[in-house]
Design a protein around this motif. Structure first.
Motif, PDB file in Angstrom:
ATOM      1  N   ASN A 208       2.611   2.791   1.807  1.00 22.45           N
ATOM      2  CA  ASN A 208       3.022   2.630   3.207  1.00 22.45           C
ATOM      3  C   ASN A 208       4.477   3.008   3.462  1.00 22.45           C
ATOM      4  OD1 ASN A 208       0.573   1.691   4.167  1.00 22.45           O
ATOM      5  ND2 ASN A 208       1.032  -0.428   3.565  1.00 22.45           N
ATOM      6  N   CYS A 209       5.275   3.030   2.419  1.00 25.51           N
ATOM      7  CA  CYS A 209       6.726   3.161   2.624  1.00 25.51           C
ATOM      8  C   CYS A 209       7.092   4.562   3.114  1.00 25.51           C
ATOM      9  CB  CYS A 209       7.466   2.862   1.324  1.00 25.51           C
ATOM     10  SG  CYS A 209       9.250   2.867   1.560  1.00 25.51           S
ATOM     11  N   CYS A 210       7.861   4.617   4.182  1.00 25.39           N
ATOM     12  CA  CYS A 210       8.322   5.928   4.652  1.00 25.39           C
ATOM     13  C   CYS A 210       9.842   6.031   4.733  1.00 25.39           C
ATOM     14  CB  CYS A 210       7.684   6.306   5.973  1.00 25.39           C
ATOM     15  SG  CYS A 210       7.467   4.962   7.081  1.00 25.39           S
ATOM     16  N   ASN A 211      10.550   4.911   4.797  1.00 26.56           N
ATOM     17  CA  ASN A 211      12.006   4.982   4.892  1.00 26.56           C
ATOM     18  C   ASN A 211      12.680   3.961   3.992  1.00 26.56           C
ATOM     19  OD1 ASN A 211      11.063   5.955   7.734  1.00 26.56           O
ATOM     20  ND2 ASN A 211      13.172   6.685   7.515  1.00 26.56           N
ATOM     21  N   ALA A 231      18.485   6.662  -6.120  1.00 27.43           N
ATOM     22  CA  ALA A 231      17.242   6.167  -5.507  1.00 27.43           C
ATOM     23  C   ALA A 231      16.188   7.272  -5.445  1.00 27.43           C
ATOM     24  CB  ALA A 231      17.539   5.638  -4.102  1.00 27.43           C
ATOM     25  N   ARG A 232      16.608   8.484  -5.059  1.00 28.79           N
ATOM     26  CA  ARG A 232      15.644   9.590  -4.936  1.00 28.79           C
ATOM     27  C   ARG A 232      14.993   9.910  -6.279  1.00 28.79           C
ATOM     28  NH1 ARG A 232      18.657  13.169  -0.790  1.00 28.79           N
ATOM     29  NH2 ARG A 232      17.844  12.274   1.135  1.00 28.79           N
ATOM     30  N   GLU A 244      11.912   9.070   3.008  1.00 29.23           N
ATOM     31  CA  GLU A 244      13.263   9.405   3.448  1.00 29.23           C
ATOM     32  C   GLU A 244      14.250   8.341   2.948  1.00 29.23           C
ATOM     33  OE1 GLU A 244      15.820  10.377   7.443  1.00 29.23           O
ATOM     34  OE2 GLU A 244      13.663  10.031   7.664  1.00 29.23           O
ATOM     35  N   VAL A 245      15.302   8.803   2.273  1.00 26.21           N
ATOM     36  CA  VAL A 245      16.316   7.879   1.751  1.00 26.21           C
ATOM     37  C   VAL A 245      17.642   8.173   2.442  1.00 26.21           C
ATOM     38  CG1 VAL A 245      17.550   7.069  -0.301  1.00 26.21           C
ATOM     39  CG2 VAL A 245      15.192   7.876  -0.514  1.00 26.21           C
TER      40      VAL A 245
END
Ligand SMILES: [Zn+2]
Ligand SMILES: [Zn+2]
Length: 259
Positions: A208-211, A231-232, A244-245
């Motif tokens: 579910n994570c997008c940001n 993080a990326r 998106e990070v």
């Protein structure tokens, strides 16, 4: 209606984030002066008096500085734990109204629920939060000494995450801080390093994570580039390159995350 998140400021100079879910407006932490919070909100088109609740994670000045005054000035109720209110040397009589918060007990605000959980940090009752409404989960955890099993468990499967990525280990070690401050920052009740934040993200990020927003970066011991890269890389290892990070800006509002 959906979700809108706007970090207004992030770091030891002051933390505050607008979290709007299904039309309910929460100000998560209020670590700027009441006046500066008002200016920041107006700059993103939000009238200070339209905030429904202030929610505080802990009593440190960079999170609570303007809370009492903002609450009174704009008649906005305050949500925080009793130990946190007490540590601010405030009482329910000092604010518009006060709603207690207890770790492990979900608070239902109607269109939004708040699930507060204990995090390790050198404050009296530090909390992380999961906000949930309209089928959207938002996790917020800044000022995290280390990622405990409880932190990992609560932050599972959020659509948007705001997590601390405070320092780069090498920059902290070689940097200008006196020894005792270095020990505090990297201690188990201090702040989360880029490496620890990346590890945490690997554990909690789901489909579910997008940001991902990285916050509370140290001015002396980190750079936005190092934090984002760390993080990326961790997310890419799990095949989650599409997330998106971004780094939450230190002294001004960041672009909104909207779903
Ligand atoms: Zn703190
Ligand atoms: Zn802080």
């Amino acid at each position: 209606m959906g979700l809108r998140i706007v970090p207004l400021a992030s770091g030891s100079n002051g933390n505050s984030t607008l979290v709007e879910i299904g039309g309910t407006r929460l100000l998560v932490d209020a670590g700027l002066s009441a006046k500066a919070l008002g200016v920041a909100l107006e700059s993103v088109g939000v009238a200070p008096g339209s905030i429904d609740w202030i929610v505080l994670s802990h009593e440190h000045h960079d999170h609570a500085r303007g809370a009492v005054r903002f609450s009174r000035k704009h008649n906005v109720p305050l949500i925080c734990s009793w130990p946190t209110l007490d540590a601010m040397e405030a009482s329910p009589a000092h604010v518009a109204s006060w709603q207690p918060l207890e770790p492990g007990r979900v608070l239902d605000l109607g269109k939004v629920t708040i699930d507060p959980f204990s995090i390790p940090h050198d404050a009296v009752d530090p909390l992380g939060f999961v906000f949930e409404g309209e089928g959207i989960r938002v996790g917020v955890a800044t000022d995290v000494g280390h990622a405990t099993a409880r932190v990992v468990e609560h932050l599972q499967d959020c659509h948007v995450l705001l997590v601390e990525s405070n320092h780069d280990d090498d920059m902290l070690r070689d940097g200008p801080y006196p020894w005792h401050l270095k020990e505090r920052v990297r201690g188990r009740l201090g702040h989360l390093s880029n490496y620890e934040a990346a590890w945490l993200l690997e554990q909690v990020v789901g489909d579910n994570c997008c940001n991902v927003l990285l916050g509370h970066l140290s001015e002396q011991n980190n750079t936005p580039e190092l934090a984002v890269e760390s993080a990326r890389k961790a997310l890419a290892r799990g095949g989650r390159d599409s997330i998106e990070v971004r780094v939450a800006e230190r002294r001004r509002p960041s672009p909104a995350v909207e779903l």
